[in-house]
Structure formats: structure tokens, C-alpha cells
Design an enzyme around this catalytic site. Structure first.
Site, short mmCIF file in Angstrom:
data_model
loop_
_atom_site.label_atom_id
_atom_site.label_comp_id
_atom_site.label_asym_id
_atom_site.label_seq_id
_atom_site.Cartn_x
_atom_site.Cartn_y
_atom_site.Cartn_z
N ASN A 62 0.84 -1.19 0.00
CA ASN A 62 0.00 0.00 0.00
C ASN A 62 0.87 1.25 0.00
O ASN A 62 1.95 1.28 0.59
CB ASN A 62 -1.02 0.00 1.14
CG ASN A 62 -0.44 -0.15 2.53
OD1 ASN A 62 0.47 -0.93 2.75
ND2 ASN A 62 -0.99 0.58 3.48
N GLU A 64 0.28 5.21 0.61
CA GLU A 64 -0.65 6.25 1.05
C GLU A 64 -0.22 7.63 0.54
O GLU A 64 0.91 7.81 0.07
CB GLU A 64 -0.74 6.27 2.58
CG GLU A 64 -1.39 5.02 3.12
CD GLU A 64 -1.55 5.02 4.63
OE1 GLU A 64 -2.22 4.11 5.12
OE2 GLU A 64 -1.01 5.90 5.33
N ASN A 65 -1.14 8.58 0.67
CA ASN A 65 -0.90 9.93 0.22
C ASN A 65 -1.67 10.86 1.14
O ASN A 65 -2.76 10.52 1.60
CB ASN A 65 -1.38 10.08 -1.23
CG ASN A 65 -0.97 11.37 -1.85
OD1 ASN A 65 -1.50 12.43 -1.54
ND2 ASN A 65 0.01 11.29 -2.74
N ALA A 66 -1.11 12.04 1.40
CA ALA A 66 -1.79 13.01 2.27
C ALA A 66 -3.17 13.35 1.72
O ALA A 66 -4.09 13.64 2.49
CB ALA A 66 -0.95 14.27 2.43
N SER A 67 -3.34 13.29 0.43
CA SER A 67 -4.66 13.43 -0.20
C SER A 67 -5.23 12.01 -0.26
O SER A 67 -5.03 11.29 -1.23
CB SER A 67 -4.51 14.02 -1.60
OG SER A 67 -5.76 14.05 -2.24
N TYR A 68 -5.91 11.59 0.81
CA TYR A 68 -6.28 10.19 1.04
C TYR A 68 -6.79 9.41 -0.17
O TYR A 68 -6.35 8.30 -0.38
CB TYR A 68 -7.27 10.07 2.20
CG TYR A 68 -6.65 10.42 3.53
CD1 TYR A 68 -5.60 9.68 4.04
CD2 TYR A 68 -7.09 11.51 4.26
CE1 TYR A 68 -5.02 10.00 5.26
CE2 TYR A 68 -6.51 11.85 5.48
CZ TYR A 68 -5.47 11.09 5.97
OH TYR A 68 -4.90 11.41 7.16
N CYS A 73 -4.00 0.60 -2.60
CA CYS A 73 -3.83 -0.61 -1.80
C CYS A 73 -2.79 -1.54 -2.44
O CYS A 73 -2.53 -1.48 -3.64
CB CYS A 73 -5.15 -1.36 -1.69
SG CYS A 73 -6.46 -0.46 -0.84
N GLU A 75 -2.95 -4.77 -3.03
CA GLU A 75 -3.50 -5.72 -4.01
C GLU A 75 -3.63 -5.07 -5.38
O GLU A 75 -3.28 -5.67 -6.40
CB GLU A 75 -4.87 -6.23 -3.54
CG GLU A 75 -4.84 -6.95 -2.22
CD GLU A 75 -5.05 -6.06 -1.00
OE1 GLU A 75 -5.53 -6.57 0.02
OE2 GLU A 75 -4.72 -4.85 -1.05
N CYS A 112 -9.99 -5.25 0.82
CA CYS A 112 -11.12 -4.31 0.89
C CYS A 112 -12.03 -4.49 -0.33
O CYS A 112 -11.67 -5.18 -1.29
CB CYS A 112 -10.61 -2.88 1.00
SG CYS A 112 -9.93 -2.21 -0.55
#
Length: 161
Positions: A62, A64-68, A73, A75, A112
Site C-alpha cells: 500500500n 498512502e498519500n496526504a490526499s487520502y 492498496c 493488491e 477491501c
């Protein structure tokens, strides 16, 4: 009115060491990929490894980024890479391992919903089931014989035409 009932079957291994050796090796690749995840916001790290019918093993984690919504993910990182680099190859199986820096993850953690949808797209496209194995950081490992087993009412290209 009629009732439609769909059931899912999941098989559970006590731990990584109960898996067939080739599946355990794939899970080890997922665990290794998990250690490289970029998850500074959720502190929830996920790694995925998939085996293609050409023998290639693709990993993802995964990001991630501050801009969710901009993150991705593990997968989907792995399956999209496989699709872009090996468009003719079939995905045979995928191993997934997830861990949290906040709490113990010792039960199987499934993909997910967004990842299930992305994976089922490839399962439908290749007309071949993708075997899934998923676990937390340790403990039991769950097995599903297909993605569709986890997403029984599938949304695919057939509903678009």
C-alpha cells in the site's frame, strides 16, 4: 418474489507453516513487500504477492498519500502492475499480509471492497479463478478459491452492455 442465496467458502490454515510450500513462499514475498509499505497516516501496512502463469511473481504494497483518495492498496498495486507489464499472463494466486502498528493483527484480514472489485475484473477477463490467501501479521491464514467467492454479486462488463 424469490430468494437468491449465495454462499462463500473459506478454508483456514492454523499458520503459515501449514500451507503448501509454494504458497508459503508466496506469502513470504507478501510479508516482505508489506515491510516496504508507505503508510504514514494509517500505520496499516499491507503487502501482496501474486503468481502469474508465466512463473513471474509480482509484489505490491500500500502507498498512502496526504490526499487520502490518491493512495493505492497493495493488491491493486500488484495486480495493475501485472496487467500493465504482462497483459497476456493469467494470475494464478495471490497472497496478502496486513499488519497494524497500532494493534495486533493475528487474524486473517481480507482485501477491501475496492480491491475485490479490481481483482474480480482480472478474474473475469482471464476466465480463470484467482486463488487468494490472506493473513494478518501472524497467525491463521485464510484461503478463498476465487475472488468471486468473496464478491458473489459481481459487477463486471456484462452489466455495461
Amino acid at each position: 418474489m424469490k430468494e437468491i442465496k449465495k454462499e462463500s467458502k473459506i478454508y483456514v490454515f492454523d499458520d503459515l507453516y501449514e500451507l503448501p510450500s509454494d504458497v508459503a513462499q508466496l506469502m513470504e514475498k507478501a510479508i516482505e513487500a508489506r515491510s516496504r509499505a508507505y503508510a504514514p497516516y494509517s500505520n496499516f501496512e499491507v503487502g501482496a504477492a501474486l503468481l502469474l502463469d508465466n512463473g513471474q511473481i509480482i509484489t505490491g504494497n500500500n502507498q498512502e498519500n496526504a490526499s487520502y483518495p490518491s493512495g493505492l492498496c497493495a493488491e491493486r498495486t500488484a495486480i495493475y502492475y501485472a496487467g500493465s507489464q504482462y497483459p497476456e499472463a493469467k494470475v494464478i494466486r495471490m497472497a496478502i499480509s496486513a499488519s497494524s502498528k497500532m494493534t495486533a493483527t493475528d487474524t486473517p484480514i481480507p482485501p477491501c471492497g475496492a480491491c475485490r472489485q479490481a481483482m474480480v475484473e482480472y478474474e473475469v477477463k482471464q476466465i480463470h479463478d484467482i486463488e487468494l490467501y490472506f493473513m494478518g501479521a501472524k497467525g491463521a491464514v485464510a484461503k478463498s478459491n476465487s475472488v468471486m467467492n468473496l464478491l458473489p454479486f459481481v459487477f463486471d462488463k456484462t452489466v455495461l452492455f
